[in-house]
Design an enzyme around this catalytic site. Structure first.
Site, mmCIF file in Angstrom:
data_model
loop_
_atom_site.group_PDB
_atom_site.id
_atom_site.type_symbol
_atom_site.label_atom_id
_atom_site.label_comp_id
_atom_site.label_asym_id
_atom_site.label_seq_id
_atom_site.Cartn_x
_atom_site.Cartn_y
_atom_site.Cartn_z
ATOM 1 N N THR A 189 0.821 -1.217 0.000
ATOM 2 C CA THR A 189 0.000 0.000 0.000
ATOM 3 C C THR A 189 0.852 1.264 0.000
ATOM 4 O OG1 THR A 189 -1.808 -1.144 1.095
ATOM 5 C CG2 THR A 189 -1.785 1.229 1.329
ATOM 6 N N SER A 195 1.595 -7.360 -0.916
ATOM 7 C CA SER A 195 2.304 -8.375 -0.115
ATOM 8 C C SER A 195 1.595 -9.727 -0.025
ATOM 9 C CB SER A 195 2.696 -7.840 1.255
ATOM 10 O OG SER A 195 1.617 -7.799 2.133
ATOM 11 N N THR A 236 1.726 -4.469 4.198
ATOM 12 C CA THR A 236 1.629 -4.820 5.624
ATOM 13 C C THR A 236 1.093 -6.229 5.874
ATOM 14 O OG1 THR A 236 -0.567 -3.816 5.763
ATOM 15 C CG2 THR A 236 1.327 -2.411 6.332
ATOM 16 N N ASP A 237 0.362 -6.794 4.890
ATOM 17 C CA ASP A 237 -0.284 -8.091 5.140
ATOM 18 C C ASP A 237 0.709 -9.189 5.515
ATOM 19 O OD1 ASP A 237 -2.715 -6.924 4.641
ATOM 20 O OD2 ASP A 237 -2.977 -7.782 2.643
HETATM 21 N N1 ASP Z 1 -2.888 -5.471 1.067
HETATM 22 C C1 ASP Z 1 -1.764 -4.573 1.240
HETATM 23 C C2 ASP Z 1 -0.461 -5.335 1.105
HETATM 24 O O1 ASP Z 1 -0.110 -6.027 2.037
HETATM 25 C C3 ASP Z 1 -1.854 -3.962 2.573
HETATM 26 C C4 ASP Z 1 -0.753 -2.993 2.895
HETATM 27 O O2 ASP Z 1 0.257 -2.873 2.272
HETATM 28 O O3 ASP Z 1 -0.957 -2.284 3.894
HETATM 29 O O4 ASP Z 1 0.198 -5.234 0.110
#
Ligand code: ASP
Length: 322
Positions: A12, A54, A87-88
């Site tokens: 993200t 991710s 973050t995932d």
């Molecule tokens: N779905 C996103 C990812 O992990 C969430 C993020 O980056 O916060 O790529």
């Protein structure tokens, strides 16, 4: 002036929100502008390694990332490294890197909960905090760190706790080991133990399962039939499973396939307390391997690494007690 290597992998922090509210990757990394404002903190070199969400990350890509880090840091003497990541699965990449890198150079992983053009986007701020941390001498030798929302966490203990809040990364039971403020970077704890392993690939198949009330062995048997090299189970509480799962655990043990136990509780460690059928003491007697506070996704990565070194149950148990 400190020299910091920034490796982008996507997430993200590198995405933007379109007119319909959908969030997706952007071709040019939006942190480009933030990099330019960092010249007073460190001299930055950017490596656009990946640009993926991710959930598309795999242990193989994480391994390649570790190799990239080793070759760049080994050849070009950086003072610190920042990795931007979705973050995932951020905690998984951070933890695998922690297991694979054996050096003092700070490696800091960060990301964002809000995409680059959203109001209150947290990416640039987290990125600056991560660079400040990576450029700090006190960050040396503390293993891979996760910097998010002004807090510094260890890769081993941090986990994503909230689906959307910017304070999502927490280290249950242990807390952060430092903070980032306008004044600078302050550590108030230091990890007491650092482990690392040298492996030349990550090639095994390890599955993670969560226990639930009324679970029987059918799901374990079905997974075993797909040809796994190891199984991690998130058991109840201190490490207990329904009795109907026990025959399947016995079968895996007879086939020399390691079964590693973590707890589905967010804090605490699994231990051989309960002697009833399926209780921790019973499972221990059946040869199940106990962990030392890792969550399921991290125990899975550790088993992937450990299986590159040994399939001996005693040795695996020693590795997992660390
Ligand atoms: N779905 C996103 C990812 O992990 C969430 C993020 O980056 O916060 O790529």
């Amino acid at each position: 002036m400190k020299k910091v290597l920034v490796i982008h992998t996507g997430g993200t922090i590198a995405m933007h929100e379109d007119e319909k509210g959908g969030v997706q990757p952007k071709e040019t990394n939006p942190l480009f502008a933030t990099v330019e404002s960092l010249t007073s903190i460190a001299s930055i070199e950017v490596d656009d390694f990946l640009n993926i969400p991710s959930p598309h990350m795999t242990p193989e890509l994480m391994f390649q990332l570790a190799e990239r880090l080793k070759s760049r840091v080994g050849n070009e003497s950086f003072d610190g490294v920042v990795i931007t990541h979705g973050t995932d699965t951020l905690e998984e990449t951070a933890y695998l890197l922690d297991l694979l890198l054996d050096w003092e150079v700070p490696v800091v992983v960060t990301g964002a909960m809000r995409s680059s053009n959203e109001l209150g986007a947290d990416g640039p701020h987290n990125f600056i905090s991560a660079v400040k941390t990576a450029a700090t001498d006190e960050a040396k030798g503390k293993g891979v760190l996760v910097v998010f929302n002004d807090e510094i966490h260890t890769a081993k203990n941090v986990t994503k706790t909230h689906t959307s809040n910017v304070a999502t990364f927490q280290s249950p039971q242990y807390g952060p080991i430092g903070i980032v403020t306008k004044r600078g970077v302050t550590f108030h704890h230091a990890p007491s133990y650092k482990e690392s392993y040298t492996v030349s690939s990550i090639n095994h198949r390890v599955v993670l399962l969560k226990a639930y009330a009324g679970m029987d062995g059918s799901v374990v048997d079905a997974i075993a039939d797909t040809g796994i090299d190891g199984l991690v189970i998130e058991a109840f509480g201190q490490g207990n499973l329904p009795p109907a799962v026990v025959p399947s655990i016995k079968r895996l043990h007879q086939a020399n396939i390691p079964v590693v136990l973590v707890s589905r509780s967010v804090s605490g460690i699994v231990q051989e307390t309960y002697a009833y059928e399926g209780g921790g003491r019973h499972l221990k007697d059946l040869g199940v391997i106990f962990t030392n506070g890792l969550n399921g996704q991290k125990a899975r990565l550790k088993l992937l690494v450990a299986l590159e070194l040994t399939t001996d149950h005693k040795r695996l148990q020693e590795i997992f007690f660390k």
